[in-house]
Design a protein around this motif. Structure first.
Motif, short mmCIF file in Angstrom:
data_model
loop_
_atom_site.label_atom_id
_atom_site.label_comp_id
_atom_site.label_asym_id
_atom_site.label_seq_id
_atom_site.Cartn_x
_atom_site.Cartn_y
_atom_site.Cartn_z
N GLN A 47 -3.37 2.64 2.27
CA GLN A 47 -2.22 3.34 2.85
C GLN A 47 -2.26 3.25 4.37
O GLN A 47 -1.24 2.98 5.03
CB GLN A 47 -2.23 4.81 2.40
N ALA A 83 0.48 -3.19 -0.24
CA ALA A 83 1.21 -1.95 0.02
C ALA A 83 2.29 -2.15 1.08
O ALA A 83 3.35 -1.51 1.03
CB ALA A 83 0.23 -0.86 0.44
N VAL A 88 3.52 1.91 -0.79
CA VAL A 88 2.25 2.53 -1.16
C VAL A 88 2.43 3.26 -2.48
O VAL A 88 3.03 4.33 -2.55
CB VAL A 88 1.78 3.51 -0.07
N SER A 92 1.11 -1.17 -6.57
CA SER A 92 0.86 -2.10 -5.46
C SER A 92 -0.62 -2.16 -5.12
O SER A 92 -1.11 -3.17 -4.59
CB SER A 92 1.67 -1.70 -4.23
#
Length: 591
Positions: A47, A83, A88, A92
């Protein structure tokens, strides 16, 4: 090269490859979303990488670049880029690992087929695809999936280099191992003895030059990132998680290096040689949680490796491949069996390609060597039946397996009999693999199979009692974050970090729920000396952190790690007023 199969058989087997890869893909992708963020620690880093190129480069656990994961970041690069492209989310982050699994099966098939024919390649591919720990890790987002893919690619390139000696294959082999280092550090180098000896034994010319070429490629592929981090000003990059002095070299050779062998890991959750990682010895791979993931065909692989080397001694291309895969198998198995430091059952996925190749090559080569070879194969089938009985307590599979072993010996070179033996041998790991795929897996320590005795459920990650660092998370799993707390952190205002908390898994849970950077005080174990109390106080004074979540609790003094996290938690509790949000203690550092 010895002809291993009639052309007509080769044609009949070939269509099985697309079927194998399709079935593997379905097994690895089916129900994948049930695992959620899986290992939230790496999901949070992905992330962060999706939001910040700098965080992606260094493998930081938050987009603001506070501290890195405690590994080299190649696996985060893959997830972070995915991502960025697809958003995100669970898919993914996890689908790339599943695709790596399919690619690994294909590369193994291709490498084995070149030296032992398509039947051996098909057996090897099926064994790998149905190894329970492989099913587990190719459906999970730990670095091991990428590591295994890269090492298998390196093995394929080495096989090609032995065939024709072309420099490009040596460069590729070295680069694959080098990028394996950028995935999981020194563990990638466990394959080098097998690769090197196989090349020296099998190459027809320029052996020393070839080894030097591969070594140079490996150093460049794995060393550029280490050099970059070492030269980059420390004040302008994230702290190197897992180290005690903000050094990637200390992380490489200490916590993630020789400390894993000796047990002397500063800041580890185990502490001391022997630690809490179980007894050492060859029995380690055949017992406990490791057994369910990898042990099913281990005895057979040992027998088939020895018999295969005897049957092909120096006169068959399969010999060089058995040296390559056997060296990988023996060295990695020995290290896992005798290391005193941190080790988890899922590490054994690094054995899976080598084990599968040895079974495929050794089994087919011996089956074609007449009565003595069939006798060795029969013994391997009998050992597998016994191991399956010990793991599943199934008398039916034991009896059928022993019958199949007898038929292999008595009905020489009969395809139907061999097919029965293969099916029976794979029945146990096959059942376990489907059980693994059917279960959701979360936390830092997933385990193959339908149950995880050590960590409370198939997903693992429950963690040792008392190993909590704030909120409802802990050392090995991310907290469940209530809506009120997630909204509070999401609306935290213009601060570098929405919050800080002790331990990376706690921070990951809050960060993934809120979408805002959360500083992991003390890194993964809460034992890294970042930030120090003085550094944290300055962050608070300058308005960089809005909230502190939890009560602290993890401290590394017992294992030589830093207790800065505990100091910070104590200072926050003494200096700020707490409130309870979604059942979690929260301090507003701006009040």
């Amino acid at each position: 090269m010895t002809t291993l199969a009639p052309a007509v058989r080769r044609t009949r087997v070939r269509p099985a490859l697309p079927l194998l890869l399709t079935a593997t893909g379905v097994l690895y992708v089916w129900g994948l979303g049930a695992s959620g963020w899986a290992n939230a620690y790496y999901s949070a880093a992905a992330q962060a990488g999706a939001a910040s190129w700098k965080a992606l480069l260094f493998g930081a656990t938050d987009a603001a670049g506070g501290i890195t994961i405690d590994k080299t970041p190649a696996s985060v690069w893959v997830m972070g880029l995915s991502a960025r492209l697809f958003g995100v989310n669970t898919w993914s982050i996890l689908v790339p690992q599943a695709l790596m699994g399919v690619a690994t099966v294909w590369l193994l098939y291709a490498a084995v087929r070149r030296v032992a024919g398509e039947w051996a390649a098909l057996v090897a591919g099926v064994v790998l695809a149905l190894t329970p720990v492989a099913v587990l890790m190719f459906r999970f987002n730990n670095p091991d999936a990428l590591l295994v893919l890269l090492l298998t690619a390196g093995a394929y390139a080495t096989v090609r280099a032995i065939e024709d000696g072309r420099t490009r294959w040596l460069v590729l082999a070295g680069a694959c191992v080098g990028f394996g280092f950028l995935t999981k550090m020194l563990q990638a180098f466990l394959v080098l003895p097998g690769f090197g000896i196989a090349y020296v034994v099998g190459a027809k010319r320029r052996r020393i030059l070839g080894l030097a070429t591969a070594l140079g490629s490996m150093v460049v592929a794995g060393g550029w990132w280490v050099l970059l981090v070492s030269l980059w000003p420390a004040a302008d990059r994230p702290y190197i998680g897992g180290s005690q002095d903000n050094s990637v070299l200390e992380l490489t050779f200490g916590y993630n290096g020789f400390g894993r062998l000796t047990g002397d890991e500063v800041g580890s959750v185990g502490g001391g040689a022997g630690g809490t990682w179980g007894s050492t010895g060859w029995g380690r791979l055949l017992s406990g949680e490791m057994a369910g993931g990898i042990a099913w065909l281990l005895p057979a692989a040992v027998v088939l490796l020895g018999g295969g080397l005897w049957a092909t001694w120096r006169r068959d291309p399969a010999f060089h491949s058995l040296v390559l895969w056997g060296g990988w198998f023996v060295v990695t198995g020995a290290v896992f069996s005798y290391m005193n430091g941190i080790i988890h059952p899922y590490y054994t996925v690094a054995l899976a390609p080598a084990l599968a190749a040895v079974v495929g090559i050794g089994g087919v080569v011996l089956w074609r060597r007449g009565f003595v070879g069939c006798a060795v194969v029969s013994g391997a089938v009998a050992l597998t039946a016994l191991e399956t009985y010990l793991l599943l307590d199934s008398v039916v599979l034991l009896v059928i397996g022993l019958v199949a072993a007898g038929l292999v010996l008595l009905v020489e070179r009969n395809l139907a009999v061999v097919g029965l033996a293969v099916v029976v041998a794979l029945a146990g790991p096959g059942v376990y693999s489907f059980e693994t795929a059917a279960a959701a897996h979360t936390g830092a320590i997933p385990s193959a199979g339908p149950a995880n005795q050590a960590f409370g459920g198939p997903g693992g990650g429950g963690g040792p009692t008392g190993a909590r660092g704030g909120g409802m998370g802990g050392l090995l799993d991310a907290p469940s974050v209530g809506a009120d707390l997630a909204n509070l952190l999401a609306d935290s205002g213009d601060h570098t970090w929405a919050a800080a908390t002790v331990g990376s898994n706690n921070a990951a849970g809050y960060q993934l729920a809120s979408g805002r950077p959360v500083l992991a005080v003390g890194g993964f174990n809460g034992t890294d000396p970042y930030p120090t109390l003085a550094e944290f106080q300055e962050m608070v004074r300058s308005g960089q952190i809005r909230y502190f979540v939890g009560d602290g609790g993890m401290s590394g003094t017992a294992t030589g790690g830093s207790d800065a996290g505990a100091q910070i938690a104590e200072w926050v509790a003494a200096s700020f007023t707490s409130s309870t949000v979604s059942g979690v203690t929260v301090y507003d550092l701006t009040s």
